[in-house]
Design an enzyme around this catalytic site. Structure first.
Site, PDB file in Angstrom:
ATOM      1  N   LYS A  66      64.816  62.986  79.164  1.00  0.00           N
ATOM      2  CA  LYS A  66      65.209  64.194  79.889  1.00  0.00           C
ATOM      3  C   LYS A  66      66.475  63.951  80.702  1.00  0.00           C
ATOM      4  CE  LYS A  66      63.047  67.651  82.974  1.00  0.00           C
ATOM      5  NZ  LYS A  66      61.783  67.979  83.674  1.00  0.00           N
ATOM      6  N   SER A  78      60.378  72.524  82.814  1.00  0.00           N
ATOM      7  CA  SER A  78      61.786  72.200  82.663  1.00  0.00           C
ATOM      8  C   SER A  78      62.065  71.153  81.589  1.00  0.00           C
ATOM      9  CB  SER A  78      62.345  71.706  84.007  1.00  0.00           C
ATOM     10  OG  SER A  78      61.708  70.513  84.444  1.00  0.00           O
ATOM     11  N   SER A 127      56.266  71.009  84.385  1.00  0.00           N
ATOM     12  CA  SER A 127      57.376  70.777  83.461  1.00  0.00           C
ATOM     13  C   SER A 127      57.030  69.959  82.233  1.00  0.00           C
ATOM     14  CB  SER A 127      58.534  70.109  84.206  1.00  0.00           C
ATOM     15  OG  SER A 127      59.056  70.969  85.187  1.00  0.00           O
TER      16      SER A 127
END
Length: 470
Positions: free
Chosen positions: A79, A153, A177
């Site tokens: 990420k 996210s 997330s």
């Protein structure tokens, strides 16, 4: 092998160990798949393929020399808010558009030490929220319908898995997330107990709401990756040496539960009708399989007020040093959180922490009598990519950009581990997922249960080609 991207992580690890493929082969296969898929989805906007080839060659040499790691050179994505040495780390904000990481952070360094090969950085939301879009890289599209969001996210990671761009994916979770994008993309995600996975450097090392965790296409792959992420790190005092068998062993030994508590809405939340229907169908399937199903949940009224207070405190502590010079670059909802943290009275923080403690105790007492709690991983189906957040669900107005993720944010406050797995599809073909909550430190039990559910439901897990708008 032209179909390597379709194999799961365990399968390619077996091929690596048998000498039938090399890690370099896997990087080339992933590179080809990325080239084919990225124009449609924008899941991994920052690539580091030359770096990945260097890591892959080193993994292959080590294996030929008789040295074996947990992952053995399996390519992953990280990420884009964690540091990978020599690679851009934007955090999804123009504030850090050109930031290059000098070294891999503690989370990434451990994964790399255990044989992970980093292909690139996966897309994410801009400083918060559950819609994967930002001012640096733009939006990531849901491969099940490219008109729609993949959630967030950690949305780029979920899409990379769903489309076969990578075999494993890293993410992190504050309010959902790891779980929301997994549910939106028919993959799996684990929010672990704080201290299981060493975290990147944080403004508050004592925080237990933010965690790092794994994502994968199926439960066994998820457990394999979790094994490669866990362990003691002196830079994160919450971590401890692992003292139990590997989590992959747990996932490879599915166990039917004696009982499950199942709730479609935790008694207070707005949940879309197709998700409610899927939960009812899931409960019926469990009952038919001989599981004692109880329709109940701990009381969670008032939880989001406490969550907003704690999030505001955290956001203000993190971002206050940048407000004077970069105020215009913060999205409006994030700025609202920051200002809430700046302006809220001390008694609000005291009340939020008291509520959090009480919620934790209620959840623990509930799990003492039920073992596991199952509820939806999202309150809505994937929605149009142009919509930053939902303003209503089933006619009920959402207070702000956080309200529609309440069903995950609530459990983040408890610090209890939660696994997200698919349970089916809507009539329009969109994925639906559940999250399963259990006692702290019981990830092995979550893997056994999730693997059993996965086997019972037998849903498709192979990567898909992006499905453009009709």
């Amino acid at each position: 092998m032209s179909d390597l991207f379709r194999r799961d992580a365990l399968a390619v690890r077996d091929l690596l160990n048998a000498g039938e493929v090399t890690s370099v082969d896997l990087v080339h296969a992933a590179s080809a798949r990325l080239a084919a898929v990225e124009p449609e989805v924008n899941a991994v906007p920052t690539l580091c393929l030359e770096r990945a080839l260097e890591q892959a060659r080193a993994a292959d040499e080590a294996r030929r020399a008789g040295s074996h790691s947990l992952l053995g050179g399996i390519p992953i994505v990280v990420k884009d808010n964690n540091d990978v040495a020599g690679v851009r780390n934007t955090g999804g904000t123009s504030i850090f558009r050109n930031r290059i990481s000098e070294s891999s952070d503690r989370t990434v360094a451990l994964m790399e030490a255990n044989g992970a090969v980093v292909l690139g950085k996966s897309n994410l939301s801009e400083l918060g929220g559950a819609q994967t879009t930002n001012s640096v890289h733009g939006a990531t599209r849901n491969p099940y319908d490219t008109r729609l969001t993949c959630g967030g996210s950690s949305g780029g990671s979920a899409v990379a898995l769903a489309t076969g761009e990578a075999w494993l994916a890293h993410g992190n979770d504050y309010g959902g997330s790891l779980r929301i994008p997994a549910a939106f993309c028919n993959v799996t995600g684990l929010r672990p107990t704080p201290g299981r996975v060493p975290r990147k450097r944080l403004s508050d090392p004592f925080d237990t709401i933010f965690v790092e965790g794994p994502m994968a296409r199926n439960v066994a792959d998820l457990a394999l990756f979790f094994d490669a992420m866990t362990g003691f790190d002196q830079g994160d005092f919450l971590t401890a040496a692992q003292g139990e068998p590997c989590f992959l062993d747990a996932a490879l030994n599915p166990t039917r539960p004696a009982r499950l508590a199942i709730s479609a809405d935790l008694g207070v939340l707005a949940v879309a009708a197709p998700i409610r229907e899927a939960i009812e169908g899931f409960a019926a399937t469990m009952a038919q399989a001989g599981v004692a199903v109880r329709r109940e949940a701990p009381a969670v009224g008032g939880a989001m007020e406490a969550f907003r207070t704690l999030r505001g405190e955290s956001f203000f502590a993190t971002w206050e040093p940048l407000l004077e010079t970069h105020r215009a670059q913060f999205p409006e909802p994030v700025m609202a959180d920051i200002l809430r943290g700046r302006d809220q009275p001390g008694r609000a923080i005291v009340a939020a922490n008291r509520y959090r403690s009480d919620l934790y105790r209620r959840a623990v007492d509930f799990l003492d009598g039920n073992d596991f709690l199952v509820c939806p991983a999202t309150q809505a189906l994937p929605f149009p990519i142009e919509t930053l957040f939902l303003t209503e669900i089933e006619g009920q107005a959402m207070q702000d950009y956080l309200d529609w993720i309440a069903i995950t944010a609530i459990w983040s406050m408890t610090g209890l581990p939660t696994i997200s797995i698919p349970i089916g599809f809507s009539q329009t073909g969109l994925p639906i997922g559940i999250q399963i909550l259990s006692h702290g430190g019981r990830e092995a039990d979550l893997f056994r249960l999730a693997a059993w559910i996965e086997r019972e439901l037998a849903l498709p897990k192979a990567p898909i080609d992006p499905r453009p708008a009709a």
